[in-house]
Scaffold this motif. Structure first.
Motif, PDB file in Angstrom:
ATOM      1  N   GLY A 199      -0.201 -15.150  -0.314  1.00 43.65           N
ATOM      2  CA  GLY A 199      -0.837 -13.948  -1.282  1.00 43.65           C
ATOM      3  C   GLY A 199      -2.104 -14.637  -2.820  1.00 43.65           C
ATOM      4  N   SER A 224      -6.033 -15.102  -2.172  1.00 39.41           N
ATOM      5  CA  SER A 224      -7.294 -14.431  -2.617  1.00 39.41           C
ATOM      6  C   SER A 224      -7.862 -15.434  -2.920  1.00 39.41           C
ATOM      7  CB  SER A 224      -6.296 -13.581  -4.511  1.00 39.41           C
ATOM      8  OG  SER A 224      -5.721 -12.452  -3.224  1.00 39.41           O
ATOM      9  N   GLU A 249       6.352  -6.013   0.995  1.00 37.96           N
ATOM     10  CA  GLU A 249       6.328  -6.391  -0.027  1.00 37.96           C
ATOM     11  C   GLU A 249       7.164  -7.811  -0.767  1.00 37.96           C
ATOM     12  OE1 GLU A 249       4.347  -5.366  -4.664  1.00 37.96           O
ATOM     13  OE2 GLU A 249       5.584  -3.241  -3.408  1.00 37.96           O
ATOM     14  N   VAL A 283       0.430 -10.356   0.896  1.00 41.29           N
ATOM     15  CA  VAL A 283      -0.815 -10.162   1.241  1.00 41.29           C
ATOM     16  C   VAL A 283      -0.692  -9.486   2.825  1.00 41.29           C
ATOM     17  CG1 VAL A 283      -2.691  -9.554   0.860  1.00 41.29           C
ATOM     18  CG2 VAL A 283      -1.668 -10.099  -0.741  1.00 41.29           C
ATOM     19  N   PHE A 337      -7.392  -8.243   4.502  1.00 45.56           N
ATOM     20  CA  PHE A 337      -7.970  -8.328   3.003  1.00 45.56           C
ATOM     21  C   PHE A 337      -9.072  -9.782   3.702  1.00 45.56           C
ATOM     22  CE2 PHE A 337      -9.107 -12.036   0.420  1.00 45.56           C
ATOM     23  CZ  PHE A 337      -8.013 -10.757  -0.855  1.00 45.56           C
TER      24      PHE A 337
END
Length: 543
Positions: free
Chosen positions: A80, A84, A115, A120, A125
């Motif tokens: 994640g 990102s 989770e 993610v 995404f």
């Protein structure tokens, strides 16, 4: 490296696939979710692993590498947070139409959907900023997904793809494969002969044919020149694609950027036939979608939009150039002269520090003709776009999505990918403080990048908009950072410039030193654009 008889690991299979296809470099911040893949890339004789200081730098470097070489580069990141951070450069590649393969480490397959640590939904995404995003469901599927991703990235309109790989899949066994991926640029295609003949007839019938040349036209630049002369086509360049057509050619009509001369806009608006060569008609190029004018016939050449001729622009232009018949020149002298005058270097003075236009003029004098210019986002870029006259052999790498922080990583990648050429990042102090730590990457790799910083102590573009619209500024100040000491701390040579007379010598030393170097120029903060001062804008808005 292979495992038992007839099998290998997923990581080894992926490294082999990428190298066989023509990939040369993989950019990454190492993470524990894809350790085996990092190891295989590093050990592979056909691949170079480039470890960087931030994932955004990895993606910006992969974008610049692919645009410069024509071969997809690979960007890799962990779960994640790392993924990102990588996303800004992937969005840049998407809007730049740059082929890129993005490999993302994911949580273990048995932990998905709970989770888990740093989890993610990476496929969801990345879907809006890629041509294709997928997460592997089985270890044995990973090589096939990478192969499919390469095909998608390099076919049609080029762009990035993302494949998320659960960490337990990386070292799992995979069957040895037969055959090889097609090398970049080897996809089939060609051009329909009938469509080219019809286009030639329409060009000859047009009264004012104009072309917009973008990233897909750059490899066919000389062909485009010949076709423009043959059919009397006036040529503009798309936003931040200024090297796509010679600025000194009489058919050159200007750059469709954030500030565009009226003569250029009028020429495009007055065209009865508009060729769109190897680019998309983005918001800036179309001047907020005001161009082309209603009733203009638009013919895309390349795989960037519906209609037109869906083929490599070089193939189409070569077919047009071979067509028999006399040339049909048209006179674009008036438009060209107006554009030439608009971009002429002005005689300038600054009340404090150095005028930005003087910085661009000095760079023009000192950079070799085959240099590579990467430019960041910021108000300083308006001076580069207006006053830099790209020689025929100079390359421009700049983000069409306006991403700050692009220039330094892009220049580092350019220096690595093209070590015989001089790569210069033109950047503001805001951008250099975002990703300038990649200078350490250049130092470690011995990549002689030059970073030219126009340091005005503010986020200039935002200050300009605030002054014009609100009559005041807020949140735009940048402290007086000693960029010389900062650069020296990263291992680079560094030169500070506070007077115009110091510019040429500092740039000459940086360009000829053949080591990473920073030239930090204190520019006049009041000179906010080529046509306005910050003080003047503040005075126009009533209190």
């Amino acid at each position: 490296m292979t495992g038992g008889k007839g099998v290998t690991t997923v990581a080894a299979a992926v490294a082999d696939l990428l190298a066989d296809a023509g990939a040369q470099r993989c950019y990454t911040v190492p993470g524990e979710s894809f350790l085996g893949l990092i190891d295989e890339v590093d050990r592979h004789p056909g691949l170079q692993l480039v470890s960087v200081r931030h994932e955004s730098g990895a993606a910006f470097m992969a974008d610049a590498d692919a645009r410069l070489t024509g071969v997809p580069a690979v960007a890799m990141a962990s779960r994640g947070p790392g993924s990102s951070n990588l996303a800004i450069g992937v969005h840049t590649a998407y809007q730049d139409s740059t082929p890129m393969v993005v490999l993302l480490g994911q949580v273990d397959s048995q932990l998905r959907g709970r989770e888990a640590f740093q989890e993610v939904d990476l496929a969801a995404f990345y879907r809006p900023v890629t041509k294709w995003a997928v997460e592997a469901e089985r270890a044995e599927d990973v090589p096939r997904l990478v192969a499919e991703g390469w095909r998608i990235a390099t076919s049609g309109r080029p762009g990035p793809v993302a494949i998320a790989i659960p960490s337990d899949f990386v070292t799992a066994e995979a069957p040895l494969r037969d055959g090889r991926l097609p090398a970049a640029g080897s996809q089939g295609g060609g051009h329909p002969a009938t469509a080219v003949e019809e286009l030639a007839a329409r060009l000859l019938a047009a009264q004012r044919p104009v072309a917009v040349a973008g990233e897909g036209a750059r490899p066919a630049r000389e062909l485009l020149v010949g076709v423009a002369e043959r059919f009397g086509i006036g040529v503009c360049t798309a936003f931040r694609r200024q090297e796509a057509f010679p600025v000194d050619h009489p058919n050159f009509l200007g750059h469709l950027g954030l500030a565009t001369p009226d003569a250029t806009v009028d020429a495009v608006a007055g065209a009865d036939l508009l060729l769109v060569v190897g680019t998309r008609l983005d918001e800036v190029t179309t001047q907020r979608y005001r161009l082309p004018a209603a009733g203009t016939e638009v013919v895309p050449i390349g795989r960037y939009g519906p209609g037109g001729i869906d083929a490599d622009p070089a193939d189409v232009l070569a077919a047009l150039a071979r067509r028999d018949g006399p040339a049909r020149p048209l006179d674009w002298a008036e438009v060209h002269a107006a554009v030439d005058a608009w971009s002429a270097h002005p005689a300038v003075e600054a009340e404090a520090g150095v005028h930005p236009a003087a910085v661009i003029a000095a760079l023009h004098r000192q950079l070799p003709a085959d240099g590579i210019v990467t430019n960041d986002a910021g108000n300083f870029a308006a001076f580069l776009h207006r006053y830099w006259r790209f020689p025929p052999t100079t390359t421009q790498l700049a983000p069409a999505n306006g991403a700050m922080g692009y220039a330094v990583p892009a220049a580092v990648a350019a220096a690595v990918a093209a070590p015989g050429r001089t790569a210069v990042a033109v950047v503001g102090d805001g951008g250099v403080l975002m990703t300038g730590q990649e200078i350490e990457t250049a130092v470690r790799l011995g990549a002689p990048v030059v970073v030219l910083v126009l340091q005005n102590g503010m986020y200039g573009t935002i200050a300009m908009h605030q002054a014009r619209d609100l009559g005041r500024t807020s949140g735009v100040d940048i402290g007086p950072v000693d960029l010389v000491r900062w650069a020296e701390g990263l291992g680079a040579a560094a030169y500070g410039v506070s007077e115009p007379g110091e510019l040429d010598e500092a740039l000459r030393r940086a360009v000829t030193g053949r080591r990473p170097a920073v030239v930090a120029v204190r520019t006049d903060p009041d000179v906010i654009s080529p046509t306005a001062t910050l003080g003047g804008l503040l005075e126009r808005v009533p209190a």
